[in-house]
Design a protein around this motif. Structure first.
Motif, PDB file in Angstrom:
ATOM      1  N   THR A  70     -20.799  41.447  14.630  1.00 49.48           N
ATOM      2  CA  THR A  70     -21.283  40.291  13.883  1.00 49.48           C
ATOM      3  C   THR A  70     -20.293  39.147  14.037  1.00 49.48           C
ATOM      4  O   THR A  70     -19.076  39.350  14.002  1.00 49.48           O
ATOM      5  CB  THR A  70     -21.444  40.637  12.388  1.00 49.48           C
ATOM      6  OG1 THR A  70     -22.527  41.550  12.230  1.00 49.48           O
ATOM      7  CG2 THR A  70     -21.734  39.390  11.565  1.00 49.48           C
ATOM      8  N   ARG A 100     -29.241  41.589   4.013  1.00 49.71           N
ATOM      9  CA  ARG A 100     -30.072  40.419   3.785  1.00 49.71           C
ATOM     10  C   ARG A 100     -30.531  39.818   5.117  1.00 49.71           C
ATOM     11  O   ARG A 100     -31.686  39.428   5.272  1.00 49.71           O
ATOM     12  CB  ARG A 100     -29.298  39.388   2.962  1.00 49.71           C
ATOM     13  CG  ARG A 100     -30.121  38.185   2.526  1.00 49.71           C
ATOM     14  CD  ARG A 100     -29.434  37.434   1.410  1.00 49.71           C
ATOM     15  NE  ARG A 100     -28.074  37.034   1.749  1.00 49.71           N
ATOM     16  CZ  ARG A 100     -26.975  37.584   1.216  1.00 49.71           C
ATOM     17  NH1 ARG A 100     -27.090  38.562   0.341  1.00 49.71           N
ATOM     18  NH2 ARG A 100     -25.775  37.155   1.567  1.00 49.71           N
ATOM     19  N   ASN A 101     -29.610  39.743   6.078  1.00 52.00           N
ATOM     20  CA  ASN A 101     -29.986  39.241   7.404  1.00 52.00           C
ATOM     21  C   ASN A 101     -31.060  40.116   8.035  1.00 52.00           C
ATOM     22  O   ASN A 101     -32.017  39.620   8.654  1.00 52.00           O
ATOM     23  CB  ASN A 101     -28.753  39.191   8.317  1.00 52.00           C
ATOM     24  CG  ASN A 101     -27.858  38.008   8.018  1.00 52.00           C
ATOM     25  OD1 ASN A 101     -28.205  37.127   7.239  1.00 52.00           O
ATOM     26  ND2 ASN A 101     -26.688  37.981   8.634  1.00 52.00           N
ATOM     27  N   GLU A 104     -34.447  39.586   6.391  1.00 49.09           N
ATOM     28  CA  GLU A 104     -35.042  38.292   6.727  1.00 49.09           C
ATOM     29  C   GLU A 104     -35.379  38.174   8.212  1.00 49.09           C
ATOM     30  O   GLU A 104     -35.835  37.130   8.669  1.00 49.09           O
ATOM     31  CB  GLU A 104     -34.073  37.170   6.335  1.00 49.09           C
ATOM     32  CG  GLU A 104     -33.835  37.074   4.826  1.00 49.09           C
ATOM     33  CD  GLU A 104     -32.754  36.062   4.468  1.00 49.09           C
ATOM     34  OE1 GLU A 104     -32.106  35.540   5.413  1.00 49.09           O
ATOM     35  OE2 GLU A 104     -32.557  35.796   3.264  1.00 49.09           O
ATOM     36  N   ASN A 106     -33.284  38.195  10.685  1.00 46.43           N
ATOM     37  CA  ASN A 106     -32.287  37.388  11.379  1.00 46.43           C
ATOM     38  C   ASN A 106     -31.541  38.266  12.375  1.00 46.43           C
ATOM     39  O   ASN A 106     -30.715  39.099  12.003  1.00 46.43           O
ATOM     40  CB  ASN A 106     -31.314  36.786  10.369  1.00 46.43           C
ATOM     41  CG  ASN A 106     -30.309  35.858  11.009  1.00 46.43           C
ATOM     42  OD1 ASN A 106     -30.273  35.704  12.222  1.00 46.43           O
ATOM     43  ND2 ASN A 106     -29.485  35.239  10.185  1.00 46.43           N
ATOM     44  N   THR A 108     -29.550  37.153  14.780  1.00 45.68           N
ATOM     45  CA  THR A 108     -28.398  36.469  15.383  1.00 45.68           C
ATOM     46  C   THR A 108     -27.077  37.106  14.983  1.00 45.68           C
ATOM     47  O   THR A 108     -26.050  36.855  15.606  1.00 45.68           O
ATOM     48  CB  THR A 108     -28.377  34.995  14.956  1.00 45.68           C
ATOM     49  OG1 THR A 108     -28.330  34.918  13.522  1.00 45.68           O
ATOM     50  CG2 THR A 108     -29.617  34.264  15.473  1.00 45.68           C
ATOM     51  N   ARG A 109     -27.102  37.935  13.948  1.00 50.55           N
ATOM     52  CA  ARG A 109     -25.885  38.600  13.468  1.00 50.55           C
ATOM     53  C   ARG A 109     -24.759  37.604  13.238  1.00 50.55           C
ATOM     54  O   ARG A 109     -23.675  37.698  13.818  1.00 50.55           O
ATOM     55  CB  ARG A 109     -25.448  39.687  14.449  1.00 50.55           C
ATOM     56  CG  ARG A 109     -26.329  40.919  14.450  1.00 50.55           C
ATOM     57  CD  ARG A 109     -25.648  42.082  15.168  1.00 50.55           C
ATOM     58  NE  ARG A 109     -26.342  43.323  14.910  1.00 50.55           N
ATOM     59  CZ  ARG A 109     -27.335  43.803  15.689  1.00 50.55           C
ATOM     60  NH1 ARG A 109     -27.721  43.108  16.747  1.00 50.55           N
ATOM     61  NH2 ARG A 109     -27.913  44.941  15.406  1.00 50.55           N
ATOM     62  N   ARG A 110     -25.001  36.651  12.360  1.00 56.44           N
ATOM     63  CA  ARG A 110     -24.004  35.652  11.995  1.00 56.44           C
ATOM     64  C   ARG A 110     -23.928  35.559  10.476  1.00 56.44           C
ATOM     65  O   ARG A 110     -24.955  35.589   9.801  1.00 56.44           O
ATOM     66  CB  ARG A 110     -24.347  34.275  12.580  1.00 56.44           C
ATOM     67  CG  ARG A 110     -24.243  34.202  14.095  1.00 56.44           C
ATOM     68  CD  ARG A 110     -24.821  32.896  14.608  1.00 56.44           C
ATOM     69  NE  ARG A 110     -23.966  31.759  14.314  1.00 56.44           N
ATOM     70  CZ  ARG A 110     -23.001  31.320  15.128  1.00 56.44           C
ATOM     71  NH1 ARG A 110     -22.773  31.921  16.283  1.00 56.44           N
ATOM     72  NH2 ARG A 110     -22.282  30.272  14.806  1.00 56.44           N
ATOM     73  N   ILE A 111     -22.715  35.429   9.977  1.00 54.89           N
ATOM     74  CA  ILE A 111     -22.483  35.231   8.546  1.00 54.89           C
ATOM     75  C   ILE A 111     -21.607  33.996   8.396  1.00 54.89           C
ATOM     76  O   ILE A 111     -20.548  33.888   9.029  1.00 54.89           O
ATOM     77  CB  ILE A 111     -21.791  36.451   7.910  1.00 54.89           C
ATOM     78  CG1 ILE A 111     -22.681  37.688   8.026  1.00 54.89           C
ATOM     79  CG2 ILE A 111     -21.457  36.168   6.445  1.00 54.89           C
ATOM     80  CD1 ILE A 111     -22.015  38.956   7.499  1.00 54.89           C
TER      81      ILE A 111
END
Length: 285
Positions: A70, A100-101, A104, A106, A108-111
């Motif tokens: 991530t 949560r990602n 949803e 998501n 992209t695996r970004r926080i």
């Protein structure tokens, strides 16, 4: 590596020094903790070294290629870090963010962590991978005390970190403790708590700013970090009582009553200390 930042400091406030050790069985500031007139050089801006960024070829995240990676976008400058998801999931905060990602959709695996300081997050990641952060704690069997490891040749030990939220320096271990609170990392909090007070040459203004930050970023039930600062100020009451920084701090927080109350408390404690150290034969003379 992170670029260095520089800020000039012209403060003439007194500073406190601490011995580089703390008794193994004690969780409070060491008894040697006190305040001195030696100034801390805050003009050097911190360069975050040894950080686990995606641009660092020596990052330890390559040791476990089986876990998904991530990307973490940290701070206002959007510094990029990378970490394995199974490592991040040791933190309830990051586990919830990853779930949560996924919920949803998501991929992209970004926080994003816009309010975090990159240097602090670097230490958090270092703890998640290694169980400690630089400078690491080492136990001296001869002295039966915990000490900080010596500084590496290319990696100086910085006791403070510039924090954008206060536009000034804070004690690094205090900010890391609060990060441990935020991310649900109790062991990180214990390590950061033990490191409190092992550096030297910290200005009174930095101590007070750090104490204020600690109170703002810990729950009212916190009985560890807050107690450290109360003990430190009381133990070093002579210097803080003479400190214009302390007086201004209290006036800004309310009225002159608070500083007068602090001075009165210091005088009372001093009187009790003096009385307890006076031999009985002299008390009735």
């Amino acid at each position: 590596m992170f670029s260095s930042r520089r800020r000039d400091s012209h403060s003439t406030t007194k500073s406190f020094t601490k011995g580089y050790k703390v008794n193994k069985s004690s969780s409070s500031f060491s008894k040697e903790a006190g305040v001195s007139k030696r100034r801390h050089d805050s003009s050097r801006r911190r360069a975050a070294t040894g950080s686990m960024t995606i641009n660092d070829p020596d990052t330890p995240i390559t040791n476990n290629p089986s876990s998904a990676i991530t990307t973490l976008v940290v701070g206002s400058e959007q510094r990029l870090f990378a970490a394995h998801e199974d490592v991040l999931c040791h933190s309830p905060f990051f586990q919830a963010a990853l779930q949560r990602n996924f919920a949803e959709g998501n991929n992209t695996r970004r926080i994003a962590l816009p309010d975090e300081e990159p240097e602090i997050f670097s230490s958090v990641l270092e703890f998640l991978y290694k169980g400690d952060y630089y400078p690491r704690l080492v136990h001296s069997k001869r002295r039966n005390s915990w000490e900080l490891e010596p500084a590496e040749a290319d990696r100086p030990i910085e006791s403070t970190v510039y924090h954008h939220s206060v536009d000034g320096d804070l004690l690094k271990d205090t900010v890391i403790y609060c990060a441990g609170e935020k991310y649900g990392l109790e062991e990180l909090k214990k390590i950061a708590l033990r490191k409190q007070g092992l550096q030297s040459g910290i200005q009174c203004s930095t101590i007070l700013a750090s104490a204020r930050y600690a109170y703002a970023n810990t729950p009212d039930s916190d009985s560890k970090l807050r107690a450290h600062y109360l003990a430190l100020i009381i133990r070093s009451r002579g210097t803080f009582k003479r400190s214009g920084t302390m007086q201004l701090e209290m006036w800004n927080g309310g009225t002159p009553l608070f500083f007068d109350l602090f001075v009165a408390l210091c005088n009372h404690v001093d009187d009790i200390s003096a009385a307890s150290s006076t031999p009985r034969s002299n008390r009735h003379s």
